[in-house]
Each structure stands twice: as C-alpha cells, then as structure tokens.
Design an enzyme around this catalytic site. Sequence first.
Site, PDB file in Angstrom:
ATOM      1  CB  SER A 275      46.398  -1.553  76.583  1.00 29.66           C
ATOM      2  OG  SER A 275      46.089  -0.432  75.808  1.00 29.66           O
ATOM      3  CE  LYS A 276      44.505  -4.758  69.151  1.00 28.72           C
ATOM      4  NZ  LYS A 276      43.468  -5.307  68.453  1.00 28.72           N
ATOM      5  NE  ARG A 277      44.792   3.419  76.162  1.00 26.74           N
ATOM      6  CZ  ARG A 277      43.652   2.754  76.355  1.00 26.74           C
ATOM      7  NH1 ARG A 277      42.756   2.709  75.405  1.00 26.74           N
ATOM      8  NH2 ARG A 277      43.397   2.148  77.492  1.00 26.74           N
TER       9      ARG A 277
END
Length: 509
Positions: A275-277
């Site tokens: 995830s980009k998080r």
Amino acid sequence: MALFIHFFQNADSNLRMLLTRHLCYSAVRVRFAPSPTGKLHLGSLRTAFYNFLFARAHEGRFVLRIEDTDQTRLVPGCAEQFERILGDFGLSPDESPVSGGDFGPYTQSKRLQIYEDAASQLLESGHAYPCFCSSKRVEMLRKAAARSGALPGYDNLCRSLDPSEARQRLAHGEPYVIRFKVAKEPVDFQDVVYGPLSQLMEEGDFVIVKSDKFPTYHFANVVDDKAMKISHVIRGMEWIASTPKHVQLYRSFDWKPPTWIHLPLITRDGSKKLSKRDADAFVDFYTKDKGYLRLAVLNFLIRNGSGIRNFEPNRLYELKQMIEQFDDTLIGRRNFMMDHESLEFYGRQAFRYESFETLLPEVLARLEQDIPDVNPALKHPDYIRKVVDFLLNHEEAFSMLSSLTTGEFRFFFAIPTTADGVLAKFDPEVARTLLRELLDSSTWNLDSLKAIAKKHKLAYPKLFNLIRLSIIDSSSGPPMSELFEFFDRSECEKRFSHMIELIAKRTNV
Ligand code: GLU
C-alpha cells in the site's frame, strides 16, 4: 546478404546465438515513465531497474520520460529528484529531461503539440470524437452504475452526435473532451511474462484529451512510446488492465505495438499489494531512513532471482554481474515478496563488499542529515575509516548506516545527551563518586577497575555498566574492552566528565 548468410551458417554456435540475439533486439529502446506526483515508490524503482537491465543486456537505450500530464497531481521538484535517485543507484538513463537526446523533449507537458496533432489525426480518421457531456453528467452516470452494481463508464452518448452539430458546438466554444471509440470485441495481446491475454473493455469510450487540452495518460503514453521508438514496454502488472486501451490506440493509428513485458506485483506476503500508506513502499525508507547501501536495495529487488540466469540466492550481485546474467525470458509471474530478512542479509553483505571510497560519502551525508552539529574532527576520513574498520571487525550484524547516526552506534559520533540511563540504575552521588575515581585512576585494566568496585562495595559488572552507560549511553553494545580499545583515554575521560555534569544538571547538585 548472401555473404552474411554464409558467415552465419559457418559461425560456431555461441557466435550464432550472439548474432541472433543482436538481430532480434537490434533497436532496443525502453523507457521508465514515472508521473512526478510524490516520493519514488519501490515498485517504480524496480521498473526502472528492470528497464535498465534490459537495455544494458541488449545494448539498447534506456529512456527516462516524465509523465506530467495530470497537472493537478504535480509535485514540484519531483521529476528532478527521480532522475537524481536513478543516478545514485547507478541506473542513469541514456536519454532524459536532464541529459537530453534525439527524441526530446522528455517531459510530456512540453510535448502538447505532438498530442494535439495525434488527436486531430484520430478525429479525422473517425476513431475519436468530441464529447460535450458535462462532468456533472459523467459523475451521474458513475453514481448510477455504482448503485446498480454495474461497471462505471461512459454511455457513449456523444458518439452518435450529428457531425454538423458537433462542428457548430465546437465553433461556439463549448467545452469538450475528446473520446476514443472503443471496440466492442475483446482485445487480444501477448505479454512476455503473462502470455496471451484477452480483455473486453466494458467501460465505454475513454477520454484521450481532457477539457484543459492536456492528453490523458493512456493517449500521451502511446503517442510517446511510438514517437520515441520504444521497442519494449516493461512496467508493473497493474498496467495490464490499461494495455487493451493502448493496443487499440496503436491499431487505430496503424502502428505496430511494442512488446509488452509486465512485472509481477510487489507484495508483503505474496498476495496483498503493497500500500502507498506503508512507509517501506518508498525508496526513501531504504536509503534515507534506514541507510541501506544502494547495492543492497538492488539485490533485494532481484532477491527471487526473477530474470537472472543461474541465480544464487545467497550471493550479493554487483550491477555488472546482474547485467551479464540478465535474461528477460526468465522473468517469472511469482509475486515479489517484501522479505525484510533478505534485505538485512544484503545490507550486511553490501556493507562488507563496498569500498571505503563508496562508504565515506554515504556516512558523511548521513552525518549531515542526522547529526549536523557533529564535531568536525569526527568527520575526518581517518576517523570514519577507524569506525568502519571497527564495525567490519566486531559487528557482523551491521547492515544499515542509520544505526551509525540514529541507532545503536551513534556513540561513535555523539556523546550521551542525558543522564537518564545512569540515573535509572545508580544513585547520583554514587555514580559521580565512581566516575571521579575513574578519572583519578592512572590505569584502567581489569584489576584496577575491580579494585575501584571493591572499594565501593559494588559488584564489578555494575561498575562496567556505569562505564558503558557513560561512554555509549547503553548497557548493551560492544564489550567494554573493545570500547576502551577504540576510544583513547582522553575521549573516555571527556565522556566521564560530561556524565558528571549531566548528573549534576539533572539532580541540581
Ligand atoms: N506514468 C505511468 C506511471 O506512473 C507509466 C506507466 C507505464 O509505464 O506505462 O507509472
């Protein structure tokens, strides 16, 4: 030609293989085409890396093209940073916004005329049409589709607009987008990694030029790949879903599509997409935050051997060796797993492998970043070499440079800043008396230290702990004998005196 065939037939098998390879890939041109919308993603670095390996292995050209047509998501300075990062990793492009090349400009926002001409071509040939539907109407269609569980998409309303009406509305300056007429049949294409694929595009005619006159990603990407003579498109498999759009665009222009090579997903556990998080989804995490050497990160990215001939999992590869052993036919479909254990392994290996000349600027840059007020004497190459030698000789597990400036080995460059560690274990008066006694003692060896402990009715390991806490602010870490060997007496005295002051400050005595 006849002469060549004769030569080819009589060449030995190795030479024949080389010639065949050269002929098949004679004009290899690949590109890394990031959108400058933020920090460089680990997946993007992997894409750039594989493009680089492919270009070098086939004596082709590696192009960096900045895809900045979505002006709303643009992050200033990002494009330049991407190019710098590639250079730092040893993956400098042959053609790019900075280094230029025969097919520039290499930044899409500087190529608007090219897209405008290409869009006119499709309007004229009837493969595209102007669409006057408001964004409100398009949004309504999207919501209605979501409510009924259908695929969101455009209903192709303007496709059937009478051409004279369309011309009139254009003449009146009505806002419009340009849409591409999508085929009703499934689109077939061949991917080197994923084999034959077939996909029906159900979301209706897609936009190729937006109302701000900027092209969409799909359109600019295809037009540029053609204009820049890109022979192979190597990118993450999340783009497979877009490939039918691209294939159709190629067909509408009557252009030959490039060879598609989609790389498997980067996952944490084999299935879940990164995830980009997640902090570790970005290259900065590995280099800036953790301080893994770049060679370690590159090895991490090929850790499952995808694309490397005779891959040996427990070996650190130099970039040169990766190029020599790169074989795109060996790129597998198995998802890439973020295995931090192997990152640690490569981190350790790379630290041991890299020359001091490579390490020195890395260490200096970290000091600049994390301890900007470091004592200038500690930035001297001789001192840094002494630190590196210590780590090589005594710390087998050392794997990332951040532990030198923000972690357990920070003590090489910074003295303890609090007395908390000491005061958690010692009465302040006792600690100060012991430290003063150490300063007064002319020798520090096992016997003299044991004698000081005995005099104060202290078990000697406790005194050793006080010494460690005063020198390195930690009860764990290298054995005391190694610390005494590393730091000369004057540095230890400095740290003991400093600890006496810190205790005084904390206890107001
Ligand atoms: N601009 C796209 C990206 O950000 C490029 C995808 C492609 O390689 O076609 O990844």
